[in-house]
Design a protein around this motif. Structure first.
Motif, PDB file in Angstrom:
ATOM      1  N   THR A  91       0.862  -1.192   0.000  1.00 38.91           N
ATOM      2  CA  THR A  91       0.000   0.000   0.000  1.00 38.91           C
ATOM      3  C   THR A  91       0.890   1.231   0.000  1.00 38.91           C
ATOM      4  N   SER A  92       1.802   1.301   0.976  1.00 34.50           N
ATOM      5  CA  SER A  92       2.682   2.462   1.088  1.00 34.50           C
ATOM      6  C   SER A  92       3.961   2.046   1.831  1.00 34.50           C
ATOM      7  N   THR A  93       5.104   2.350   1.266  1.00 36.59           N
ATOM      8  CA  THR A  93       6.360   1.977   1.941  1.00 36.59           C
ATOM      9  C   THR A  93       6.510   2.758   3.253  1.00 36.59           C
ATOM     10  N   ASN A  94       5.967   3.983   3.312  1.00 37.94           N
ATOM     11  CA  ASN A  94       6.055   4.748   4.566  1.00 37.94           C
ATOM     12  C   ASN A  94       5.242   4.084   5.677  1.00 37.94           C
ATOM     13  N   THR A  95       4.051   3.587   5.313  1.00 32.79           N
ATOM     14  CA  THR A  95       3.212   2.912   6.313  1.00 32.79           C
ATOM     15  C   THR A  95       3.948   1.679   6.830  1.00 32.79           C
ATOM     16  N   GLU A 115       5.640  -1.205  -6.712  1.00 34.30           N
ATOM     17  CA  GLU A 115       4.473  -0.334  -6.886  1.00 34.30           C
ATOM     18  C   GLU A 115       3.825  -0.087  -5.528  1.00 34.30           C
ATOM     19  N   GLN A 116       3.063   0.984  -5.431  1.00 36.69           N
ATOM     20  CA  GLN A 116       2.275   1.242  -4.228  1.00 36.69           C
ATOM     21  C   GLN A 116       0.816   1.388  -4.644  1.00 36.69           C
ATOM     22  N   THR A 117      -0.050   0.757  -3.867  1.00 34.58           N
ATOM     23  CA  THR A 117      -1.465   0.861  -4.209  1.00 34.58           C
ATOM     24  C   THR A 117      -2.138   2.026  -3.477  1.00 34.58           C
ATOM     25  N   LYS A 118      -1.458   2.504  -2.418  1.00 33.72           N
ATOM     26  CA  LYS A 118      -1.999   3.688  -1.703  1.00 33.72           C
ATOM     27  C   LYS A 118      -0.841   4.594  -1.311  1.00 33.72           C
ATOM     28  N   GLY A 119       0.007   4.917  -2.299  1.00 32.06           N
ATOM     29  CA  GLY A 119       1.154   5.790  -2.044  1.00 32.06           C
ATOM     30  C   GLY A 119       0.661   7.114  -1.472  1.00 32.06           C
ATOM     31  N   ARG A 120       1.318   7.584  -0.434  1.00 35.37           N
ATOM     32  CA  ARG A 120       0.857   8.795   0.247  1.00 35.37           C
ATOM     33  C   ARG A 120       1.766   9.981  -0.022  1.00 35.37           C
ATOM     34  N   GLY A 121       1.163  11.139  -0.283  1.00 37.96           N
ATOM     35  CA  GLY A 121       1.922  12.371  -0.465  1.00 37.96           C
ATOM     36  C   GLY A 121       1.703  13.306   0.703  1.00 37.96           C
ATOM     37  N   ARG A 122       2.239  14.502   0.617  1.00 39.04           N
ATOM     38  CA  ARG A 122       2.020  15.494   1.680  1.00 39.04           C
ATOM     39  C   ARG A 122       0.586  16.012   1.595  1.00 39.04           C
ATOM     40  N   PHE A 123       0.141  16.603   2.660  1.00 38.62           N
ATOM     41  CA  PHE A 123      -1.201  17.200   2.751  1.00 38.62           C
ATOM     42  C   PHE A 123      -2.312  16.196   2.414  1.00 38.62           C
ATOM     43  N   TYR A 136       9.977   3.767  -5.160  1.00 40.53           N
ATOM     44  CA  TYR A 136       9.175   4.167  -3.994  1.00 40.53           C
ATOM     45  C   TYR A 136       9.857   3.544  -2.790  1.00 40.53           C
ATOM     46  N   MET A 137      10.453   4.401  -1.983  1.00 43.84           N
ATOM     47  CA  MET A 137      11.366   3.865  -0.972  1.00 43.84           C
ATOM     48  C   MET A 137      11.229   4.654   0.323  1.00 43.84           C
ATOM     49  N   SER A 138      11.327   3.945   1.432  1.00 42.69           N
ATOM     50  CA  SER A 138      11.344   4.624   2.734  1.00 42.69           C
ATOM     51  C   SER A 138      12.582   4.187   3.497  1.00 42.69           C
ATOM     52  N   ASN A 179      10.637  20.147  -0.314  1.00 43.89           N
ATOM     53  CA  ASN A 179      11.389  19.002  -0.832  1.00 43.89           C
ATOM     54  C   ASN A 179      10.810  18.367  -2.093  1.00 43.89           C
ATOM     55  N   ASP A 180      10.211  19.180  -2.955  1.00 43.72           N
ATOM     56  CA  ASP A 180       9.776  18.646  -4.253  1.00 43.72           C
ATOM     57  C   ASP A 180      10.925  18.835  -5.229  1.00 43.72           C
ATOM     58  N   ILE A 181      11.150  17.821  -6.048  1.00 45.06           N
ATOM     59  CA  ILE A 181      12.257  17.929  -6.994  1.00 45.06           C
ATOM     60  C   ILE A 181      11.705  18.043  -8.416  1.00 45.06           C
ATOM     61  N   LYS A 186       8.393  20.268 -14.420  1.00 44.35           N
ATOM     62  CA  LYS A 186       7.689  19.048 -14.038  1.00 44.35           C
ATOM     63  C   LYS A 186       8.271  18.464 -12.746  1.00 44.35           C
ATOM     64  N   LYS A 187       7.383  18.087 -11.835  1.00 44.44           N
ATOM     65  CA  LYS A 187       7.834  17.456 -10.580  1.00 44.44           C
ATOM     66  C   LYS A 187       8.177  15.996 -10.862  1.00 44.44           C
ATOM     67  N   VAL A 188       9.390  15.594 -10.492  1.00 45.56           N
ATOM     68  CA  VAL A 188       9.820  14.207 -10.741  1.00 45.56           C
ATOM     69  C   VAL A 188       9.973  13.416  -9.442  1.00 45.56           C
ATOM     70  N   GLY A 190       8.820  13.418  -5.015  1.00 45.89           N
ATOM     71  CA  GLY A 190       8.248  13.998  -3.807  1.00 45.89           C
ATOM     72  C   GLY A 190       8.810  13.269  -2.597  1.00 45.89           C
ATOM     73  N   ILE A 191       8.898  13.974  -1.493  1.00 44.08           N
ATOM     74  CA  ILE A 191       9.458  13.369  -0.273  1.00 44.08           C
ATOM     75  C   ILE A 191       8.486  13.599   0.880  1.00 44.08           C
ATOM     76  N   LEU A 192       8.155  12.537   1.571  1.00 42.40           N
ATOM     77  CA  LEU A 192       7.251  12.628   2.725  1.00 42.40           C
ATOM     78  C   LEU A 192       8.005  12.134   3.951  1.00 42.40           C
ATOM     79  N   THR A 193       8.292  13.056   4.870  1.00 43.60           N
ATOM     80  CA  THR A 193       9.027  12.689   6.077  1.00 43.60           C
ATOM     81  C   THR A 193       8.057  12.575   7.241  1.00 43.60           C
ATOM     82  N   GLY A 210      10.302   9.086   3.218  1.00 40.42           N
ATOM     83  CA  GLY A 210       9.709   8.380   2.078  1.00 40.42           C
ATOM     84  C   GLY A 210       9.989   9.145   0.797  1.00 40.42           C
ATOM     85  N   ILE A 211      10.558   8.454  -0.167  1.00 35.06           N
ATOM     86  CA  ILE A 211      10.953   9.113  -1.411  1.00 35.06           C
ATOM     87  C   ILE A 211      10.235   8.451  -2.585  1.00 35.06           C
ATOM     88  N   GLY A 212       9.546   9.242  -3.358  1.00 34.59           N
ATOM     89  CA  GLY A 212       8.854   8.724  -4.540  1.00 34.59           C
ATOM     90  C   GLY A 212       9.434   9.388  -5.769  1.00 34.59           C
TER      91      GLY A 212
HETATM   92  C1  BTN Z   1       4.667  14.485  -2.039  1.00 34.98           C
HETATM   93  O1  BTN Z   1       5.058  14.774  -3.165  1.00 34.98           O
HETATM   94  O2  BTN Z   1       3.684  15.046  -1.525  1.00 34.98           O
HETATM   95  C2  BTN Z   1       5.411  13.419  -1.266  1.00 34.98           C
HETATM   96  C3  BTN Z   1       5.336  12.104  -1.971  1.00 34.98           C
HETATM   97  C4  BTN Z   1       6.073  10.998  -1.241  1.00 34.98           C
HETATM   98  C5  BTN Z   1       5.893   9.657  -1.922  1.00 34.98           C
HETATM   99  C6  BTN Z   1       6.741   8.599  -1.302  1.00 34.98           C
HETATM  100  S1  BTN Z   1       6.774   7.136  -2.271  1.00 34.98           S
HETATM  101  C7  BTN Z   1       7.533   6.276  -1.005  1.00 34.98           C
HETATM  102  C8  BTN Z   1       6.879   6.725   0.289  1.00 34.98           C
HETATM  103  N1  BTN Z   1       5.685   5.970   0.550  1.00 34.98           N
HETATM  104  C9  BTN Z   1       4.590   6.726   0.504  1.00 34.98           C
HETATM  105  O3  BTN Z   1       3.427   6.316   0.677  1.00 34.98           O
HETATM  106  N2  BTN Z   1       4.920   7.990   0.233  1.00 34.98           N
HETATM  107  C10 BTN Z   1       6.344   8.143   0.091  1.00 34.98           C
END
Ligand code: BTN
Length: 329
Positions: A91-95, A115-123, A136-138, A179-181, A186-188, A190-193, A210-212
């Motif tokens: 679902t999410s490597t951060n979880t 792959e992540q089925t519920k990858g999470r971003g900020r906000f 997709y790595m934590s 921390n958006d790159i 184009k954003k390539v 995202g990082i969720l700490t 968490g780095i996507g």
């Molecule tokens: C963002 O752009 O808002 C942050 C995105 C962070 C995505 C990465 S992918 C690996 C890790 N697992 C998640 O569910 N989220 C982060």
């Protein structure tokens, strides 16, 4: 190490070159049948391993399967033994990493998924995480830091990713605070700490970074709402097949910067890479976009802005935009 991961290691460091089954068998002190079986199993996992009679096995340049062995091959010697788990789908490597850190995972533990089925971003946003094209790595960090400085890890991670990309490409990625790159507009990445706090003491016990990364996601693969804003580091004709090596480089950089985080030297690189300093940007406050001037970041990674009334302010978190700025600025 299993025979399979040892073979993978040998093939990975000799990518494109053939190594005879006999040589591998002798190096690993196992039978040729054991080698044959392991190669068969690696192929079933998706590795492209060519076999030529009289020459042996070679890992094709087209092979790009994420694996713990493949990543470990390219880690700096001091990080060779960090725990790495690679999943086909999560679902999410951060979880998963937060769970692992509550079960006492050690500093430097890496959780990665195809792959992540519920990858999470900020906000609370979703992070689009299709298979075979991204990283997709934590990483679980247990730095010896006070909470003020732990915010710096987020900025350090952005620098670590930019420097890793530099090793494989000359696209020169830029950072949008925090921390958006970006490459171009184009954003390539995202990082969720996320901090994991000790329930009893209330102290930060570990930090999950968490780095996507959209490594080679094709333009038409992105959902409609992301088409205009998301991009990839590599394009199809770049034929990039080194996600293990790129993942390892990011891990090497993060762990190295983390070791000397408090000297804050990486902030210099962060500033050089910033795409907002010296520009008018929009900052989201109470659900409203407000135009401000982005001046700098302070030693804690907070954004220093000048407001329309000329007053300086320091933003510790939040969202900024470079898109919605009015054209006459
Ligand atoms: C963002 O752009 O808002 C942050 C995105 C962070 C995505 C990465 S992918 C690996 C890790 N697992 C998640 O569910 N989220 C982060």
């Amino acid at each position: 190490m299993t025979v399979k991961s040892e073979i993978l290691h040998i093939l990975e460091i000799n990518r494109g070159n053939s190594i005879s089954g006999q040589d591998i068998a002798e190096t690993l002190s196992v039978s040729r049948t054991a080698i044959w079986k392991a190669v068969k199993s690696l192929r079933e996992e998706g590795y492209v391993i060519d076999a030529a009679s009289n020459k042996g096995y070679s890992l094709s340049f087209t092979s790009d399967v994420l694996s713990a062995g493949g990543i470990r091959t390219f880690l700096n010697s001091e990080y060779k033994d960090i725990p790495i788990t690679v999943y086909k789908s999560l679902t999410s490597t951060n979880t998963e990493a937060k769970k692992a850190s509550m079960e006492n995972a050690e500093h430097g533990t890496v959780i990665i998924s195809e792959e992540q089925t519920k990858g999470r971003g900020r906000f609370g946003r979703d992070f689009f995480s299709p298979p075979q094209s991204g990283i997709y790595m934590s990483i679980i960090l247990k730095p010896n830091l006070n909470i003020t400085n732990s915010v710096l890890i987020t900025t350090a991670a952005a620098v670590a990713v930019c420097l890793a990309i530099d090793k494989f490409s000359d696209v020169k990625p830029k950072i949008k605070w925090v921390n958006d790159i970006y490459i171009g507009n184009k954003k390539v990445c995202g990082i969720l700490t996320e901090a994991v706090t000790d329930f009893e003491s209330g102290m930060v016990d570990s930090i999950v970074v968490g780095i996507g990364l959209n490594v080679k996601t094709k333009e038409d693969e992105f959902p409609n709402e992301l088409c205009e804003i998301a991009g990839s580091i590599f394009q199809p004709n770049d034929d990039f097949n080194m996600r293990n090596e790129l993942s390892a480089e990011i891990i090497n950089n993060i762990l190295s910067i983390c070791n000397v985080l408090e000297d804050k030297k990486f902030l210099k690189i962060y500033k050089e890479r910033s795409m907002i300093f010296g520009k008018n940007i929009l900052y989201k406050e109470n659900n409203e976009w407000i135009e401000v001037y982005a001046k700098d970041i302070d030693e804690y990674g907070a954004l220093i802005i000048i407001q329309k009334n000329g007053q300086q302010a320091v933003l510790k978190s939040g969202e900024v935009s470079i898109r919605k700025i009015s054209p006459n600025n």
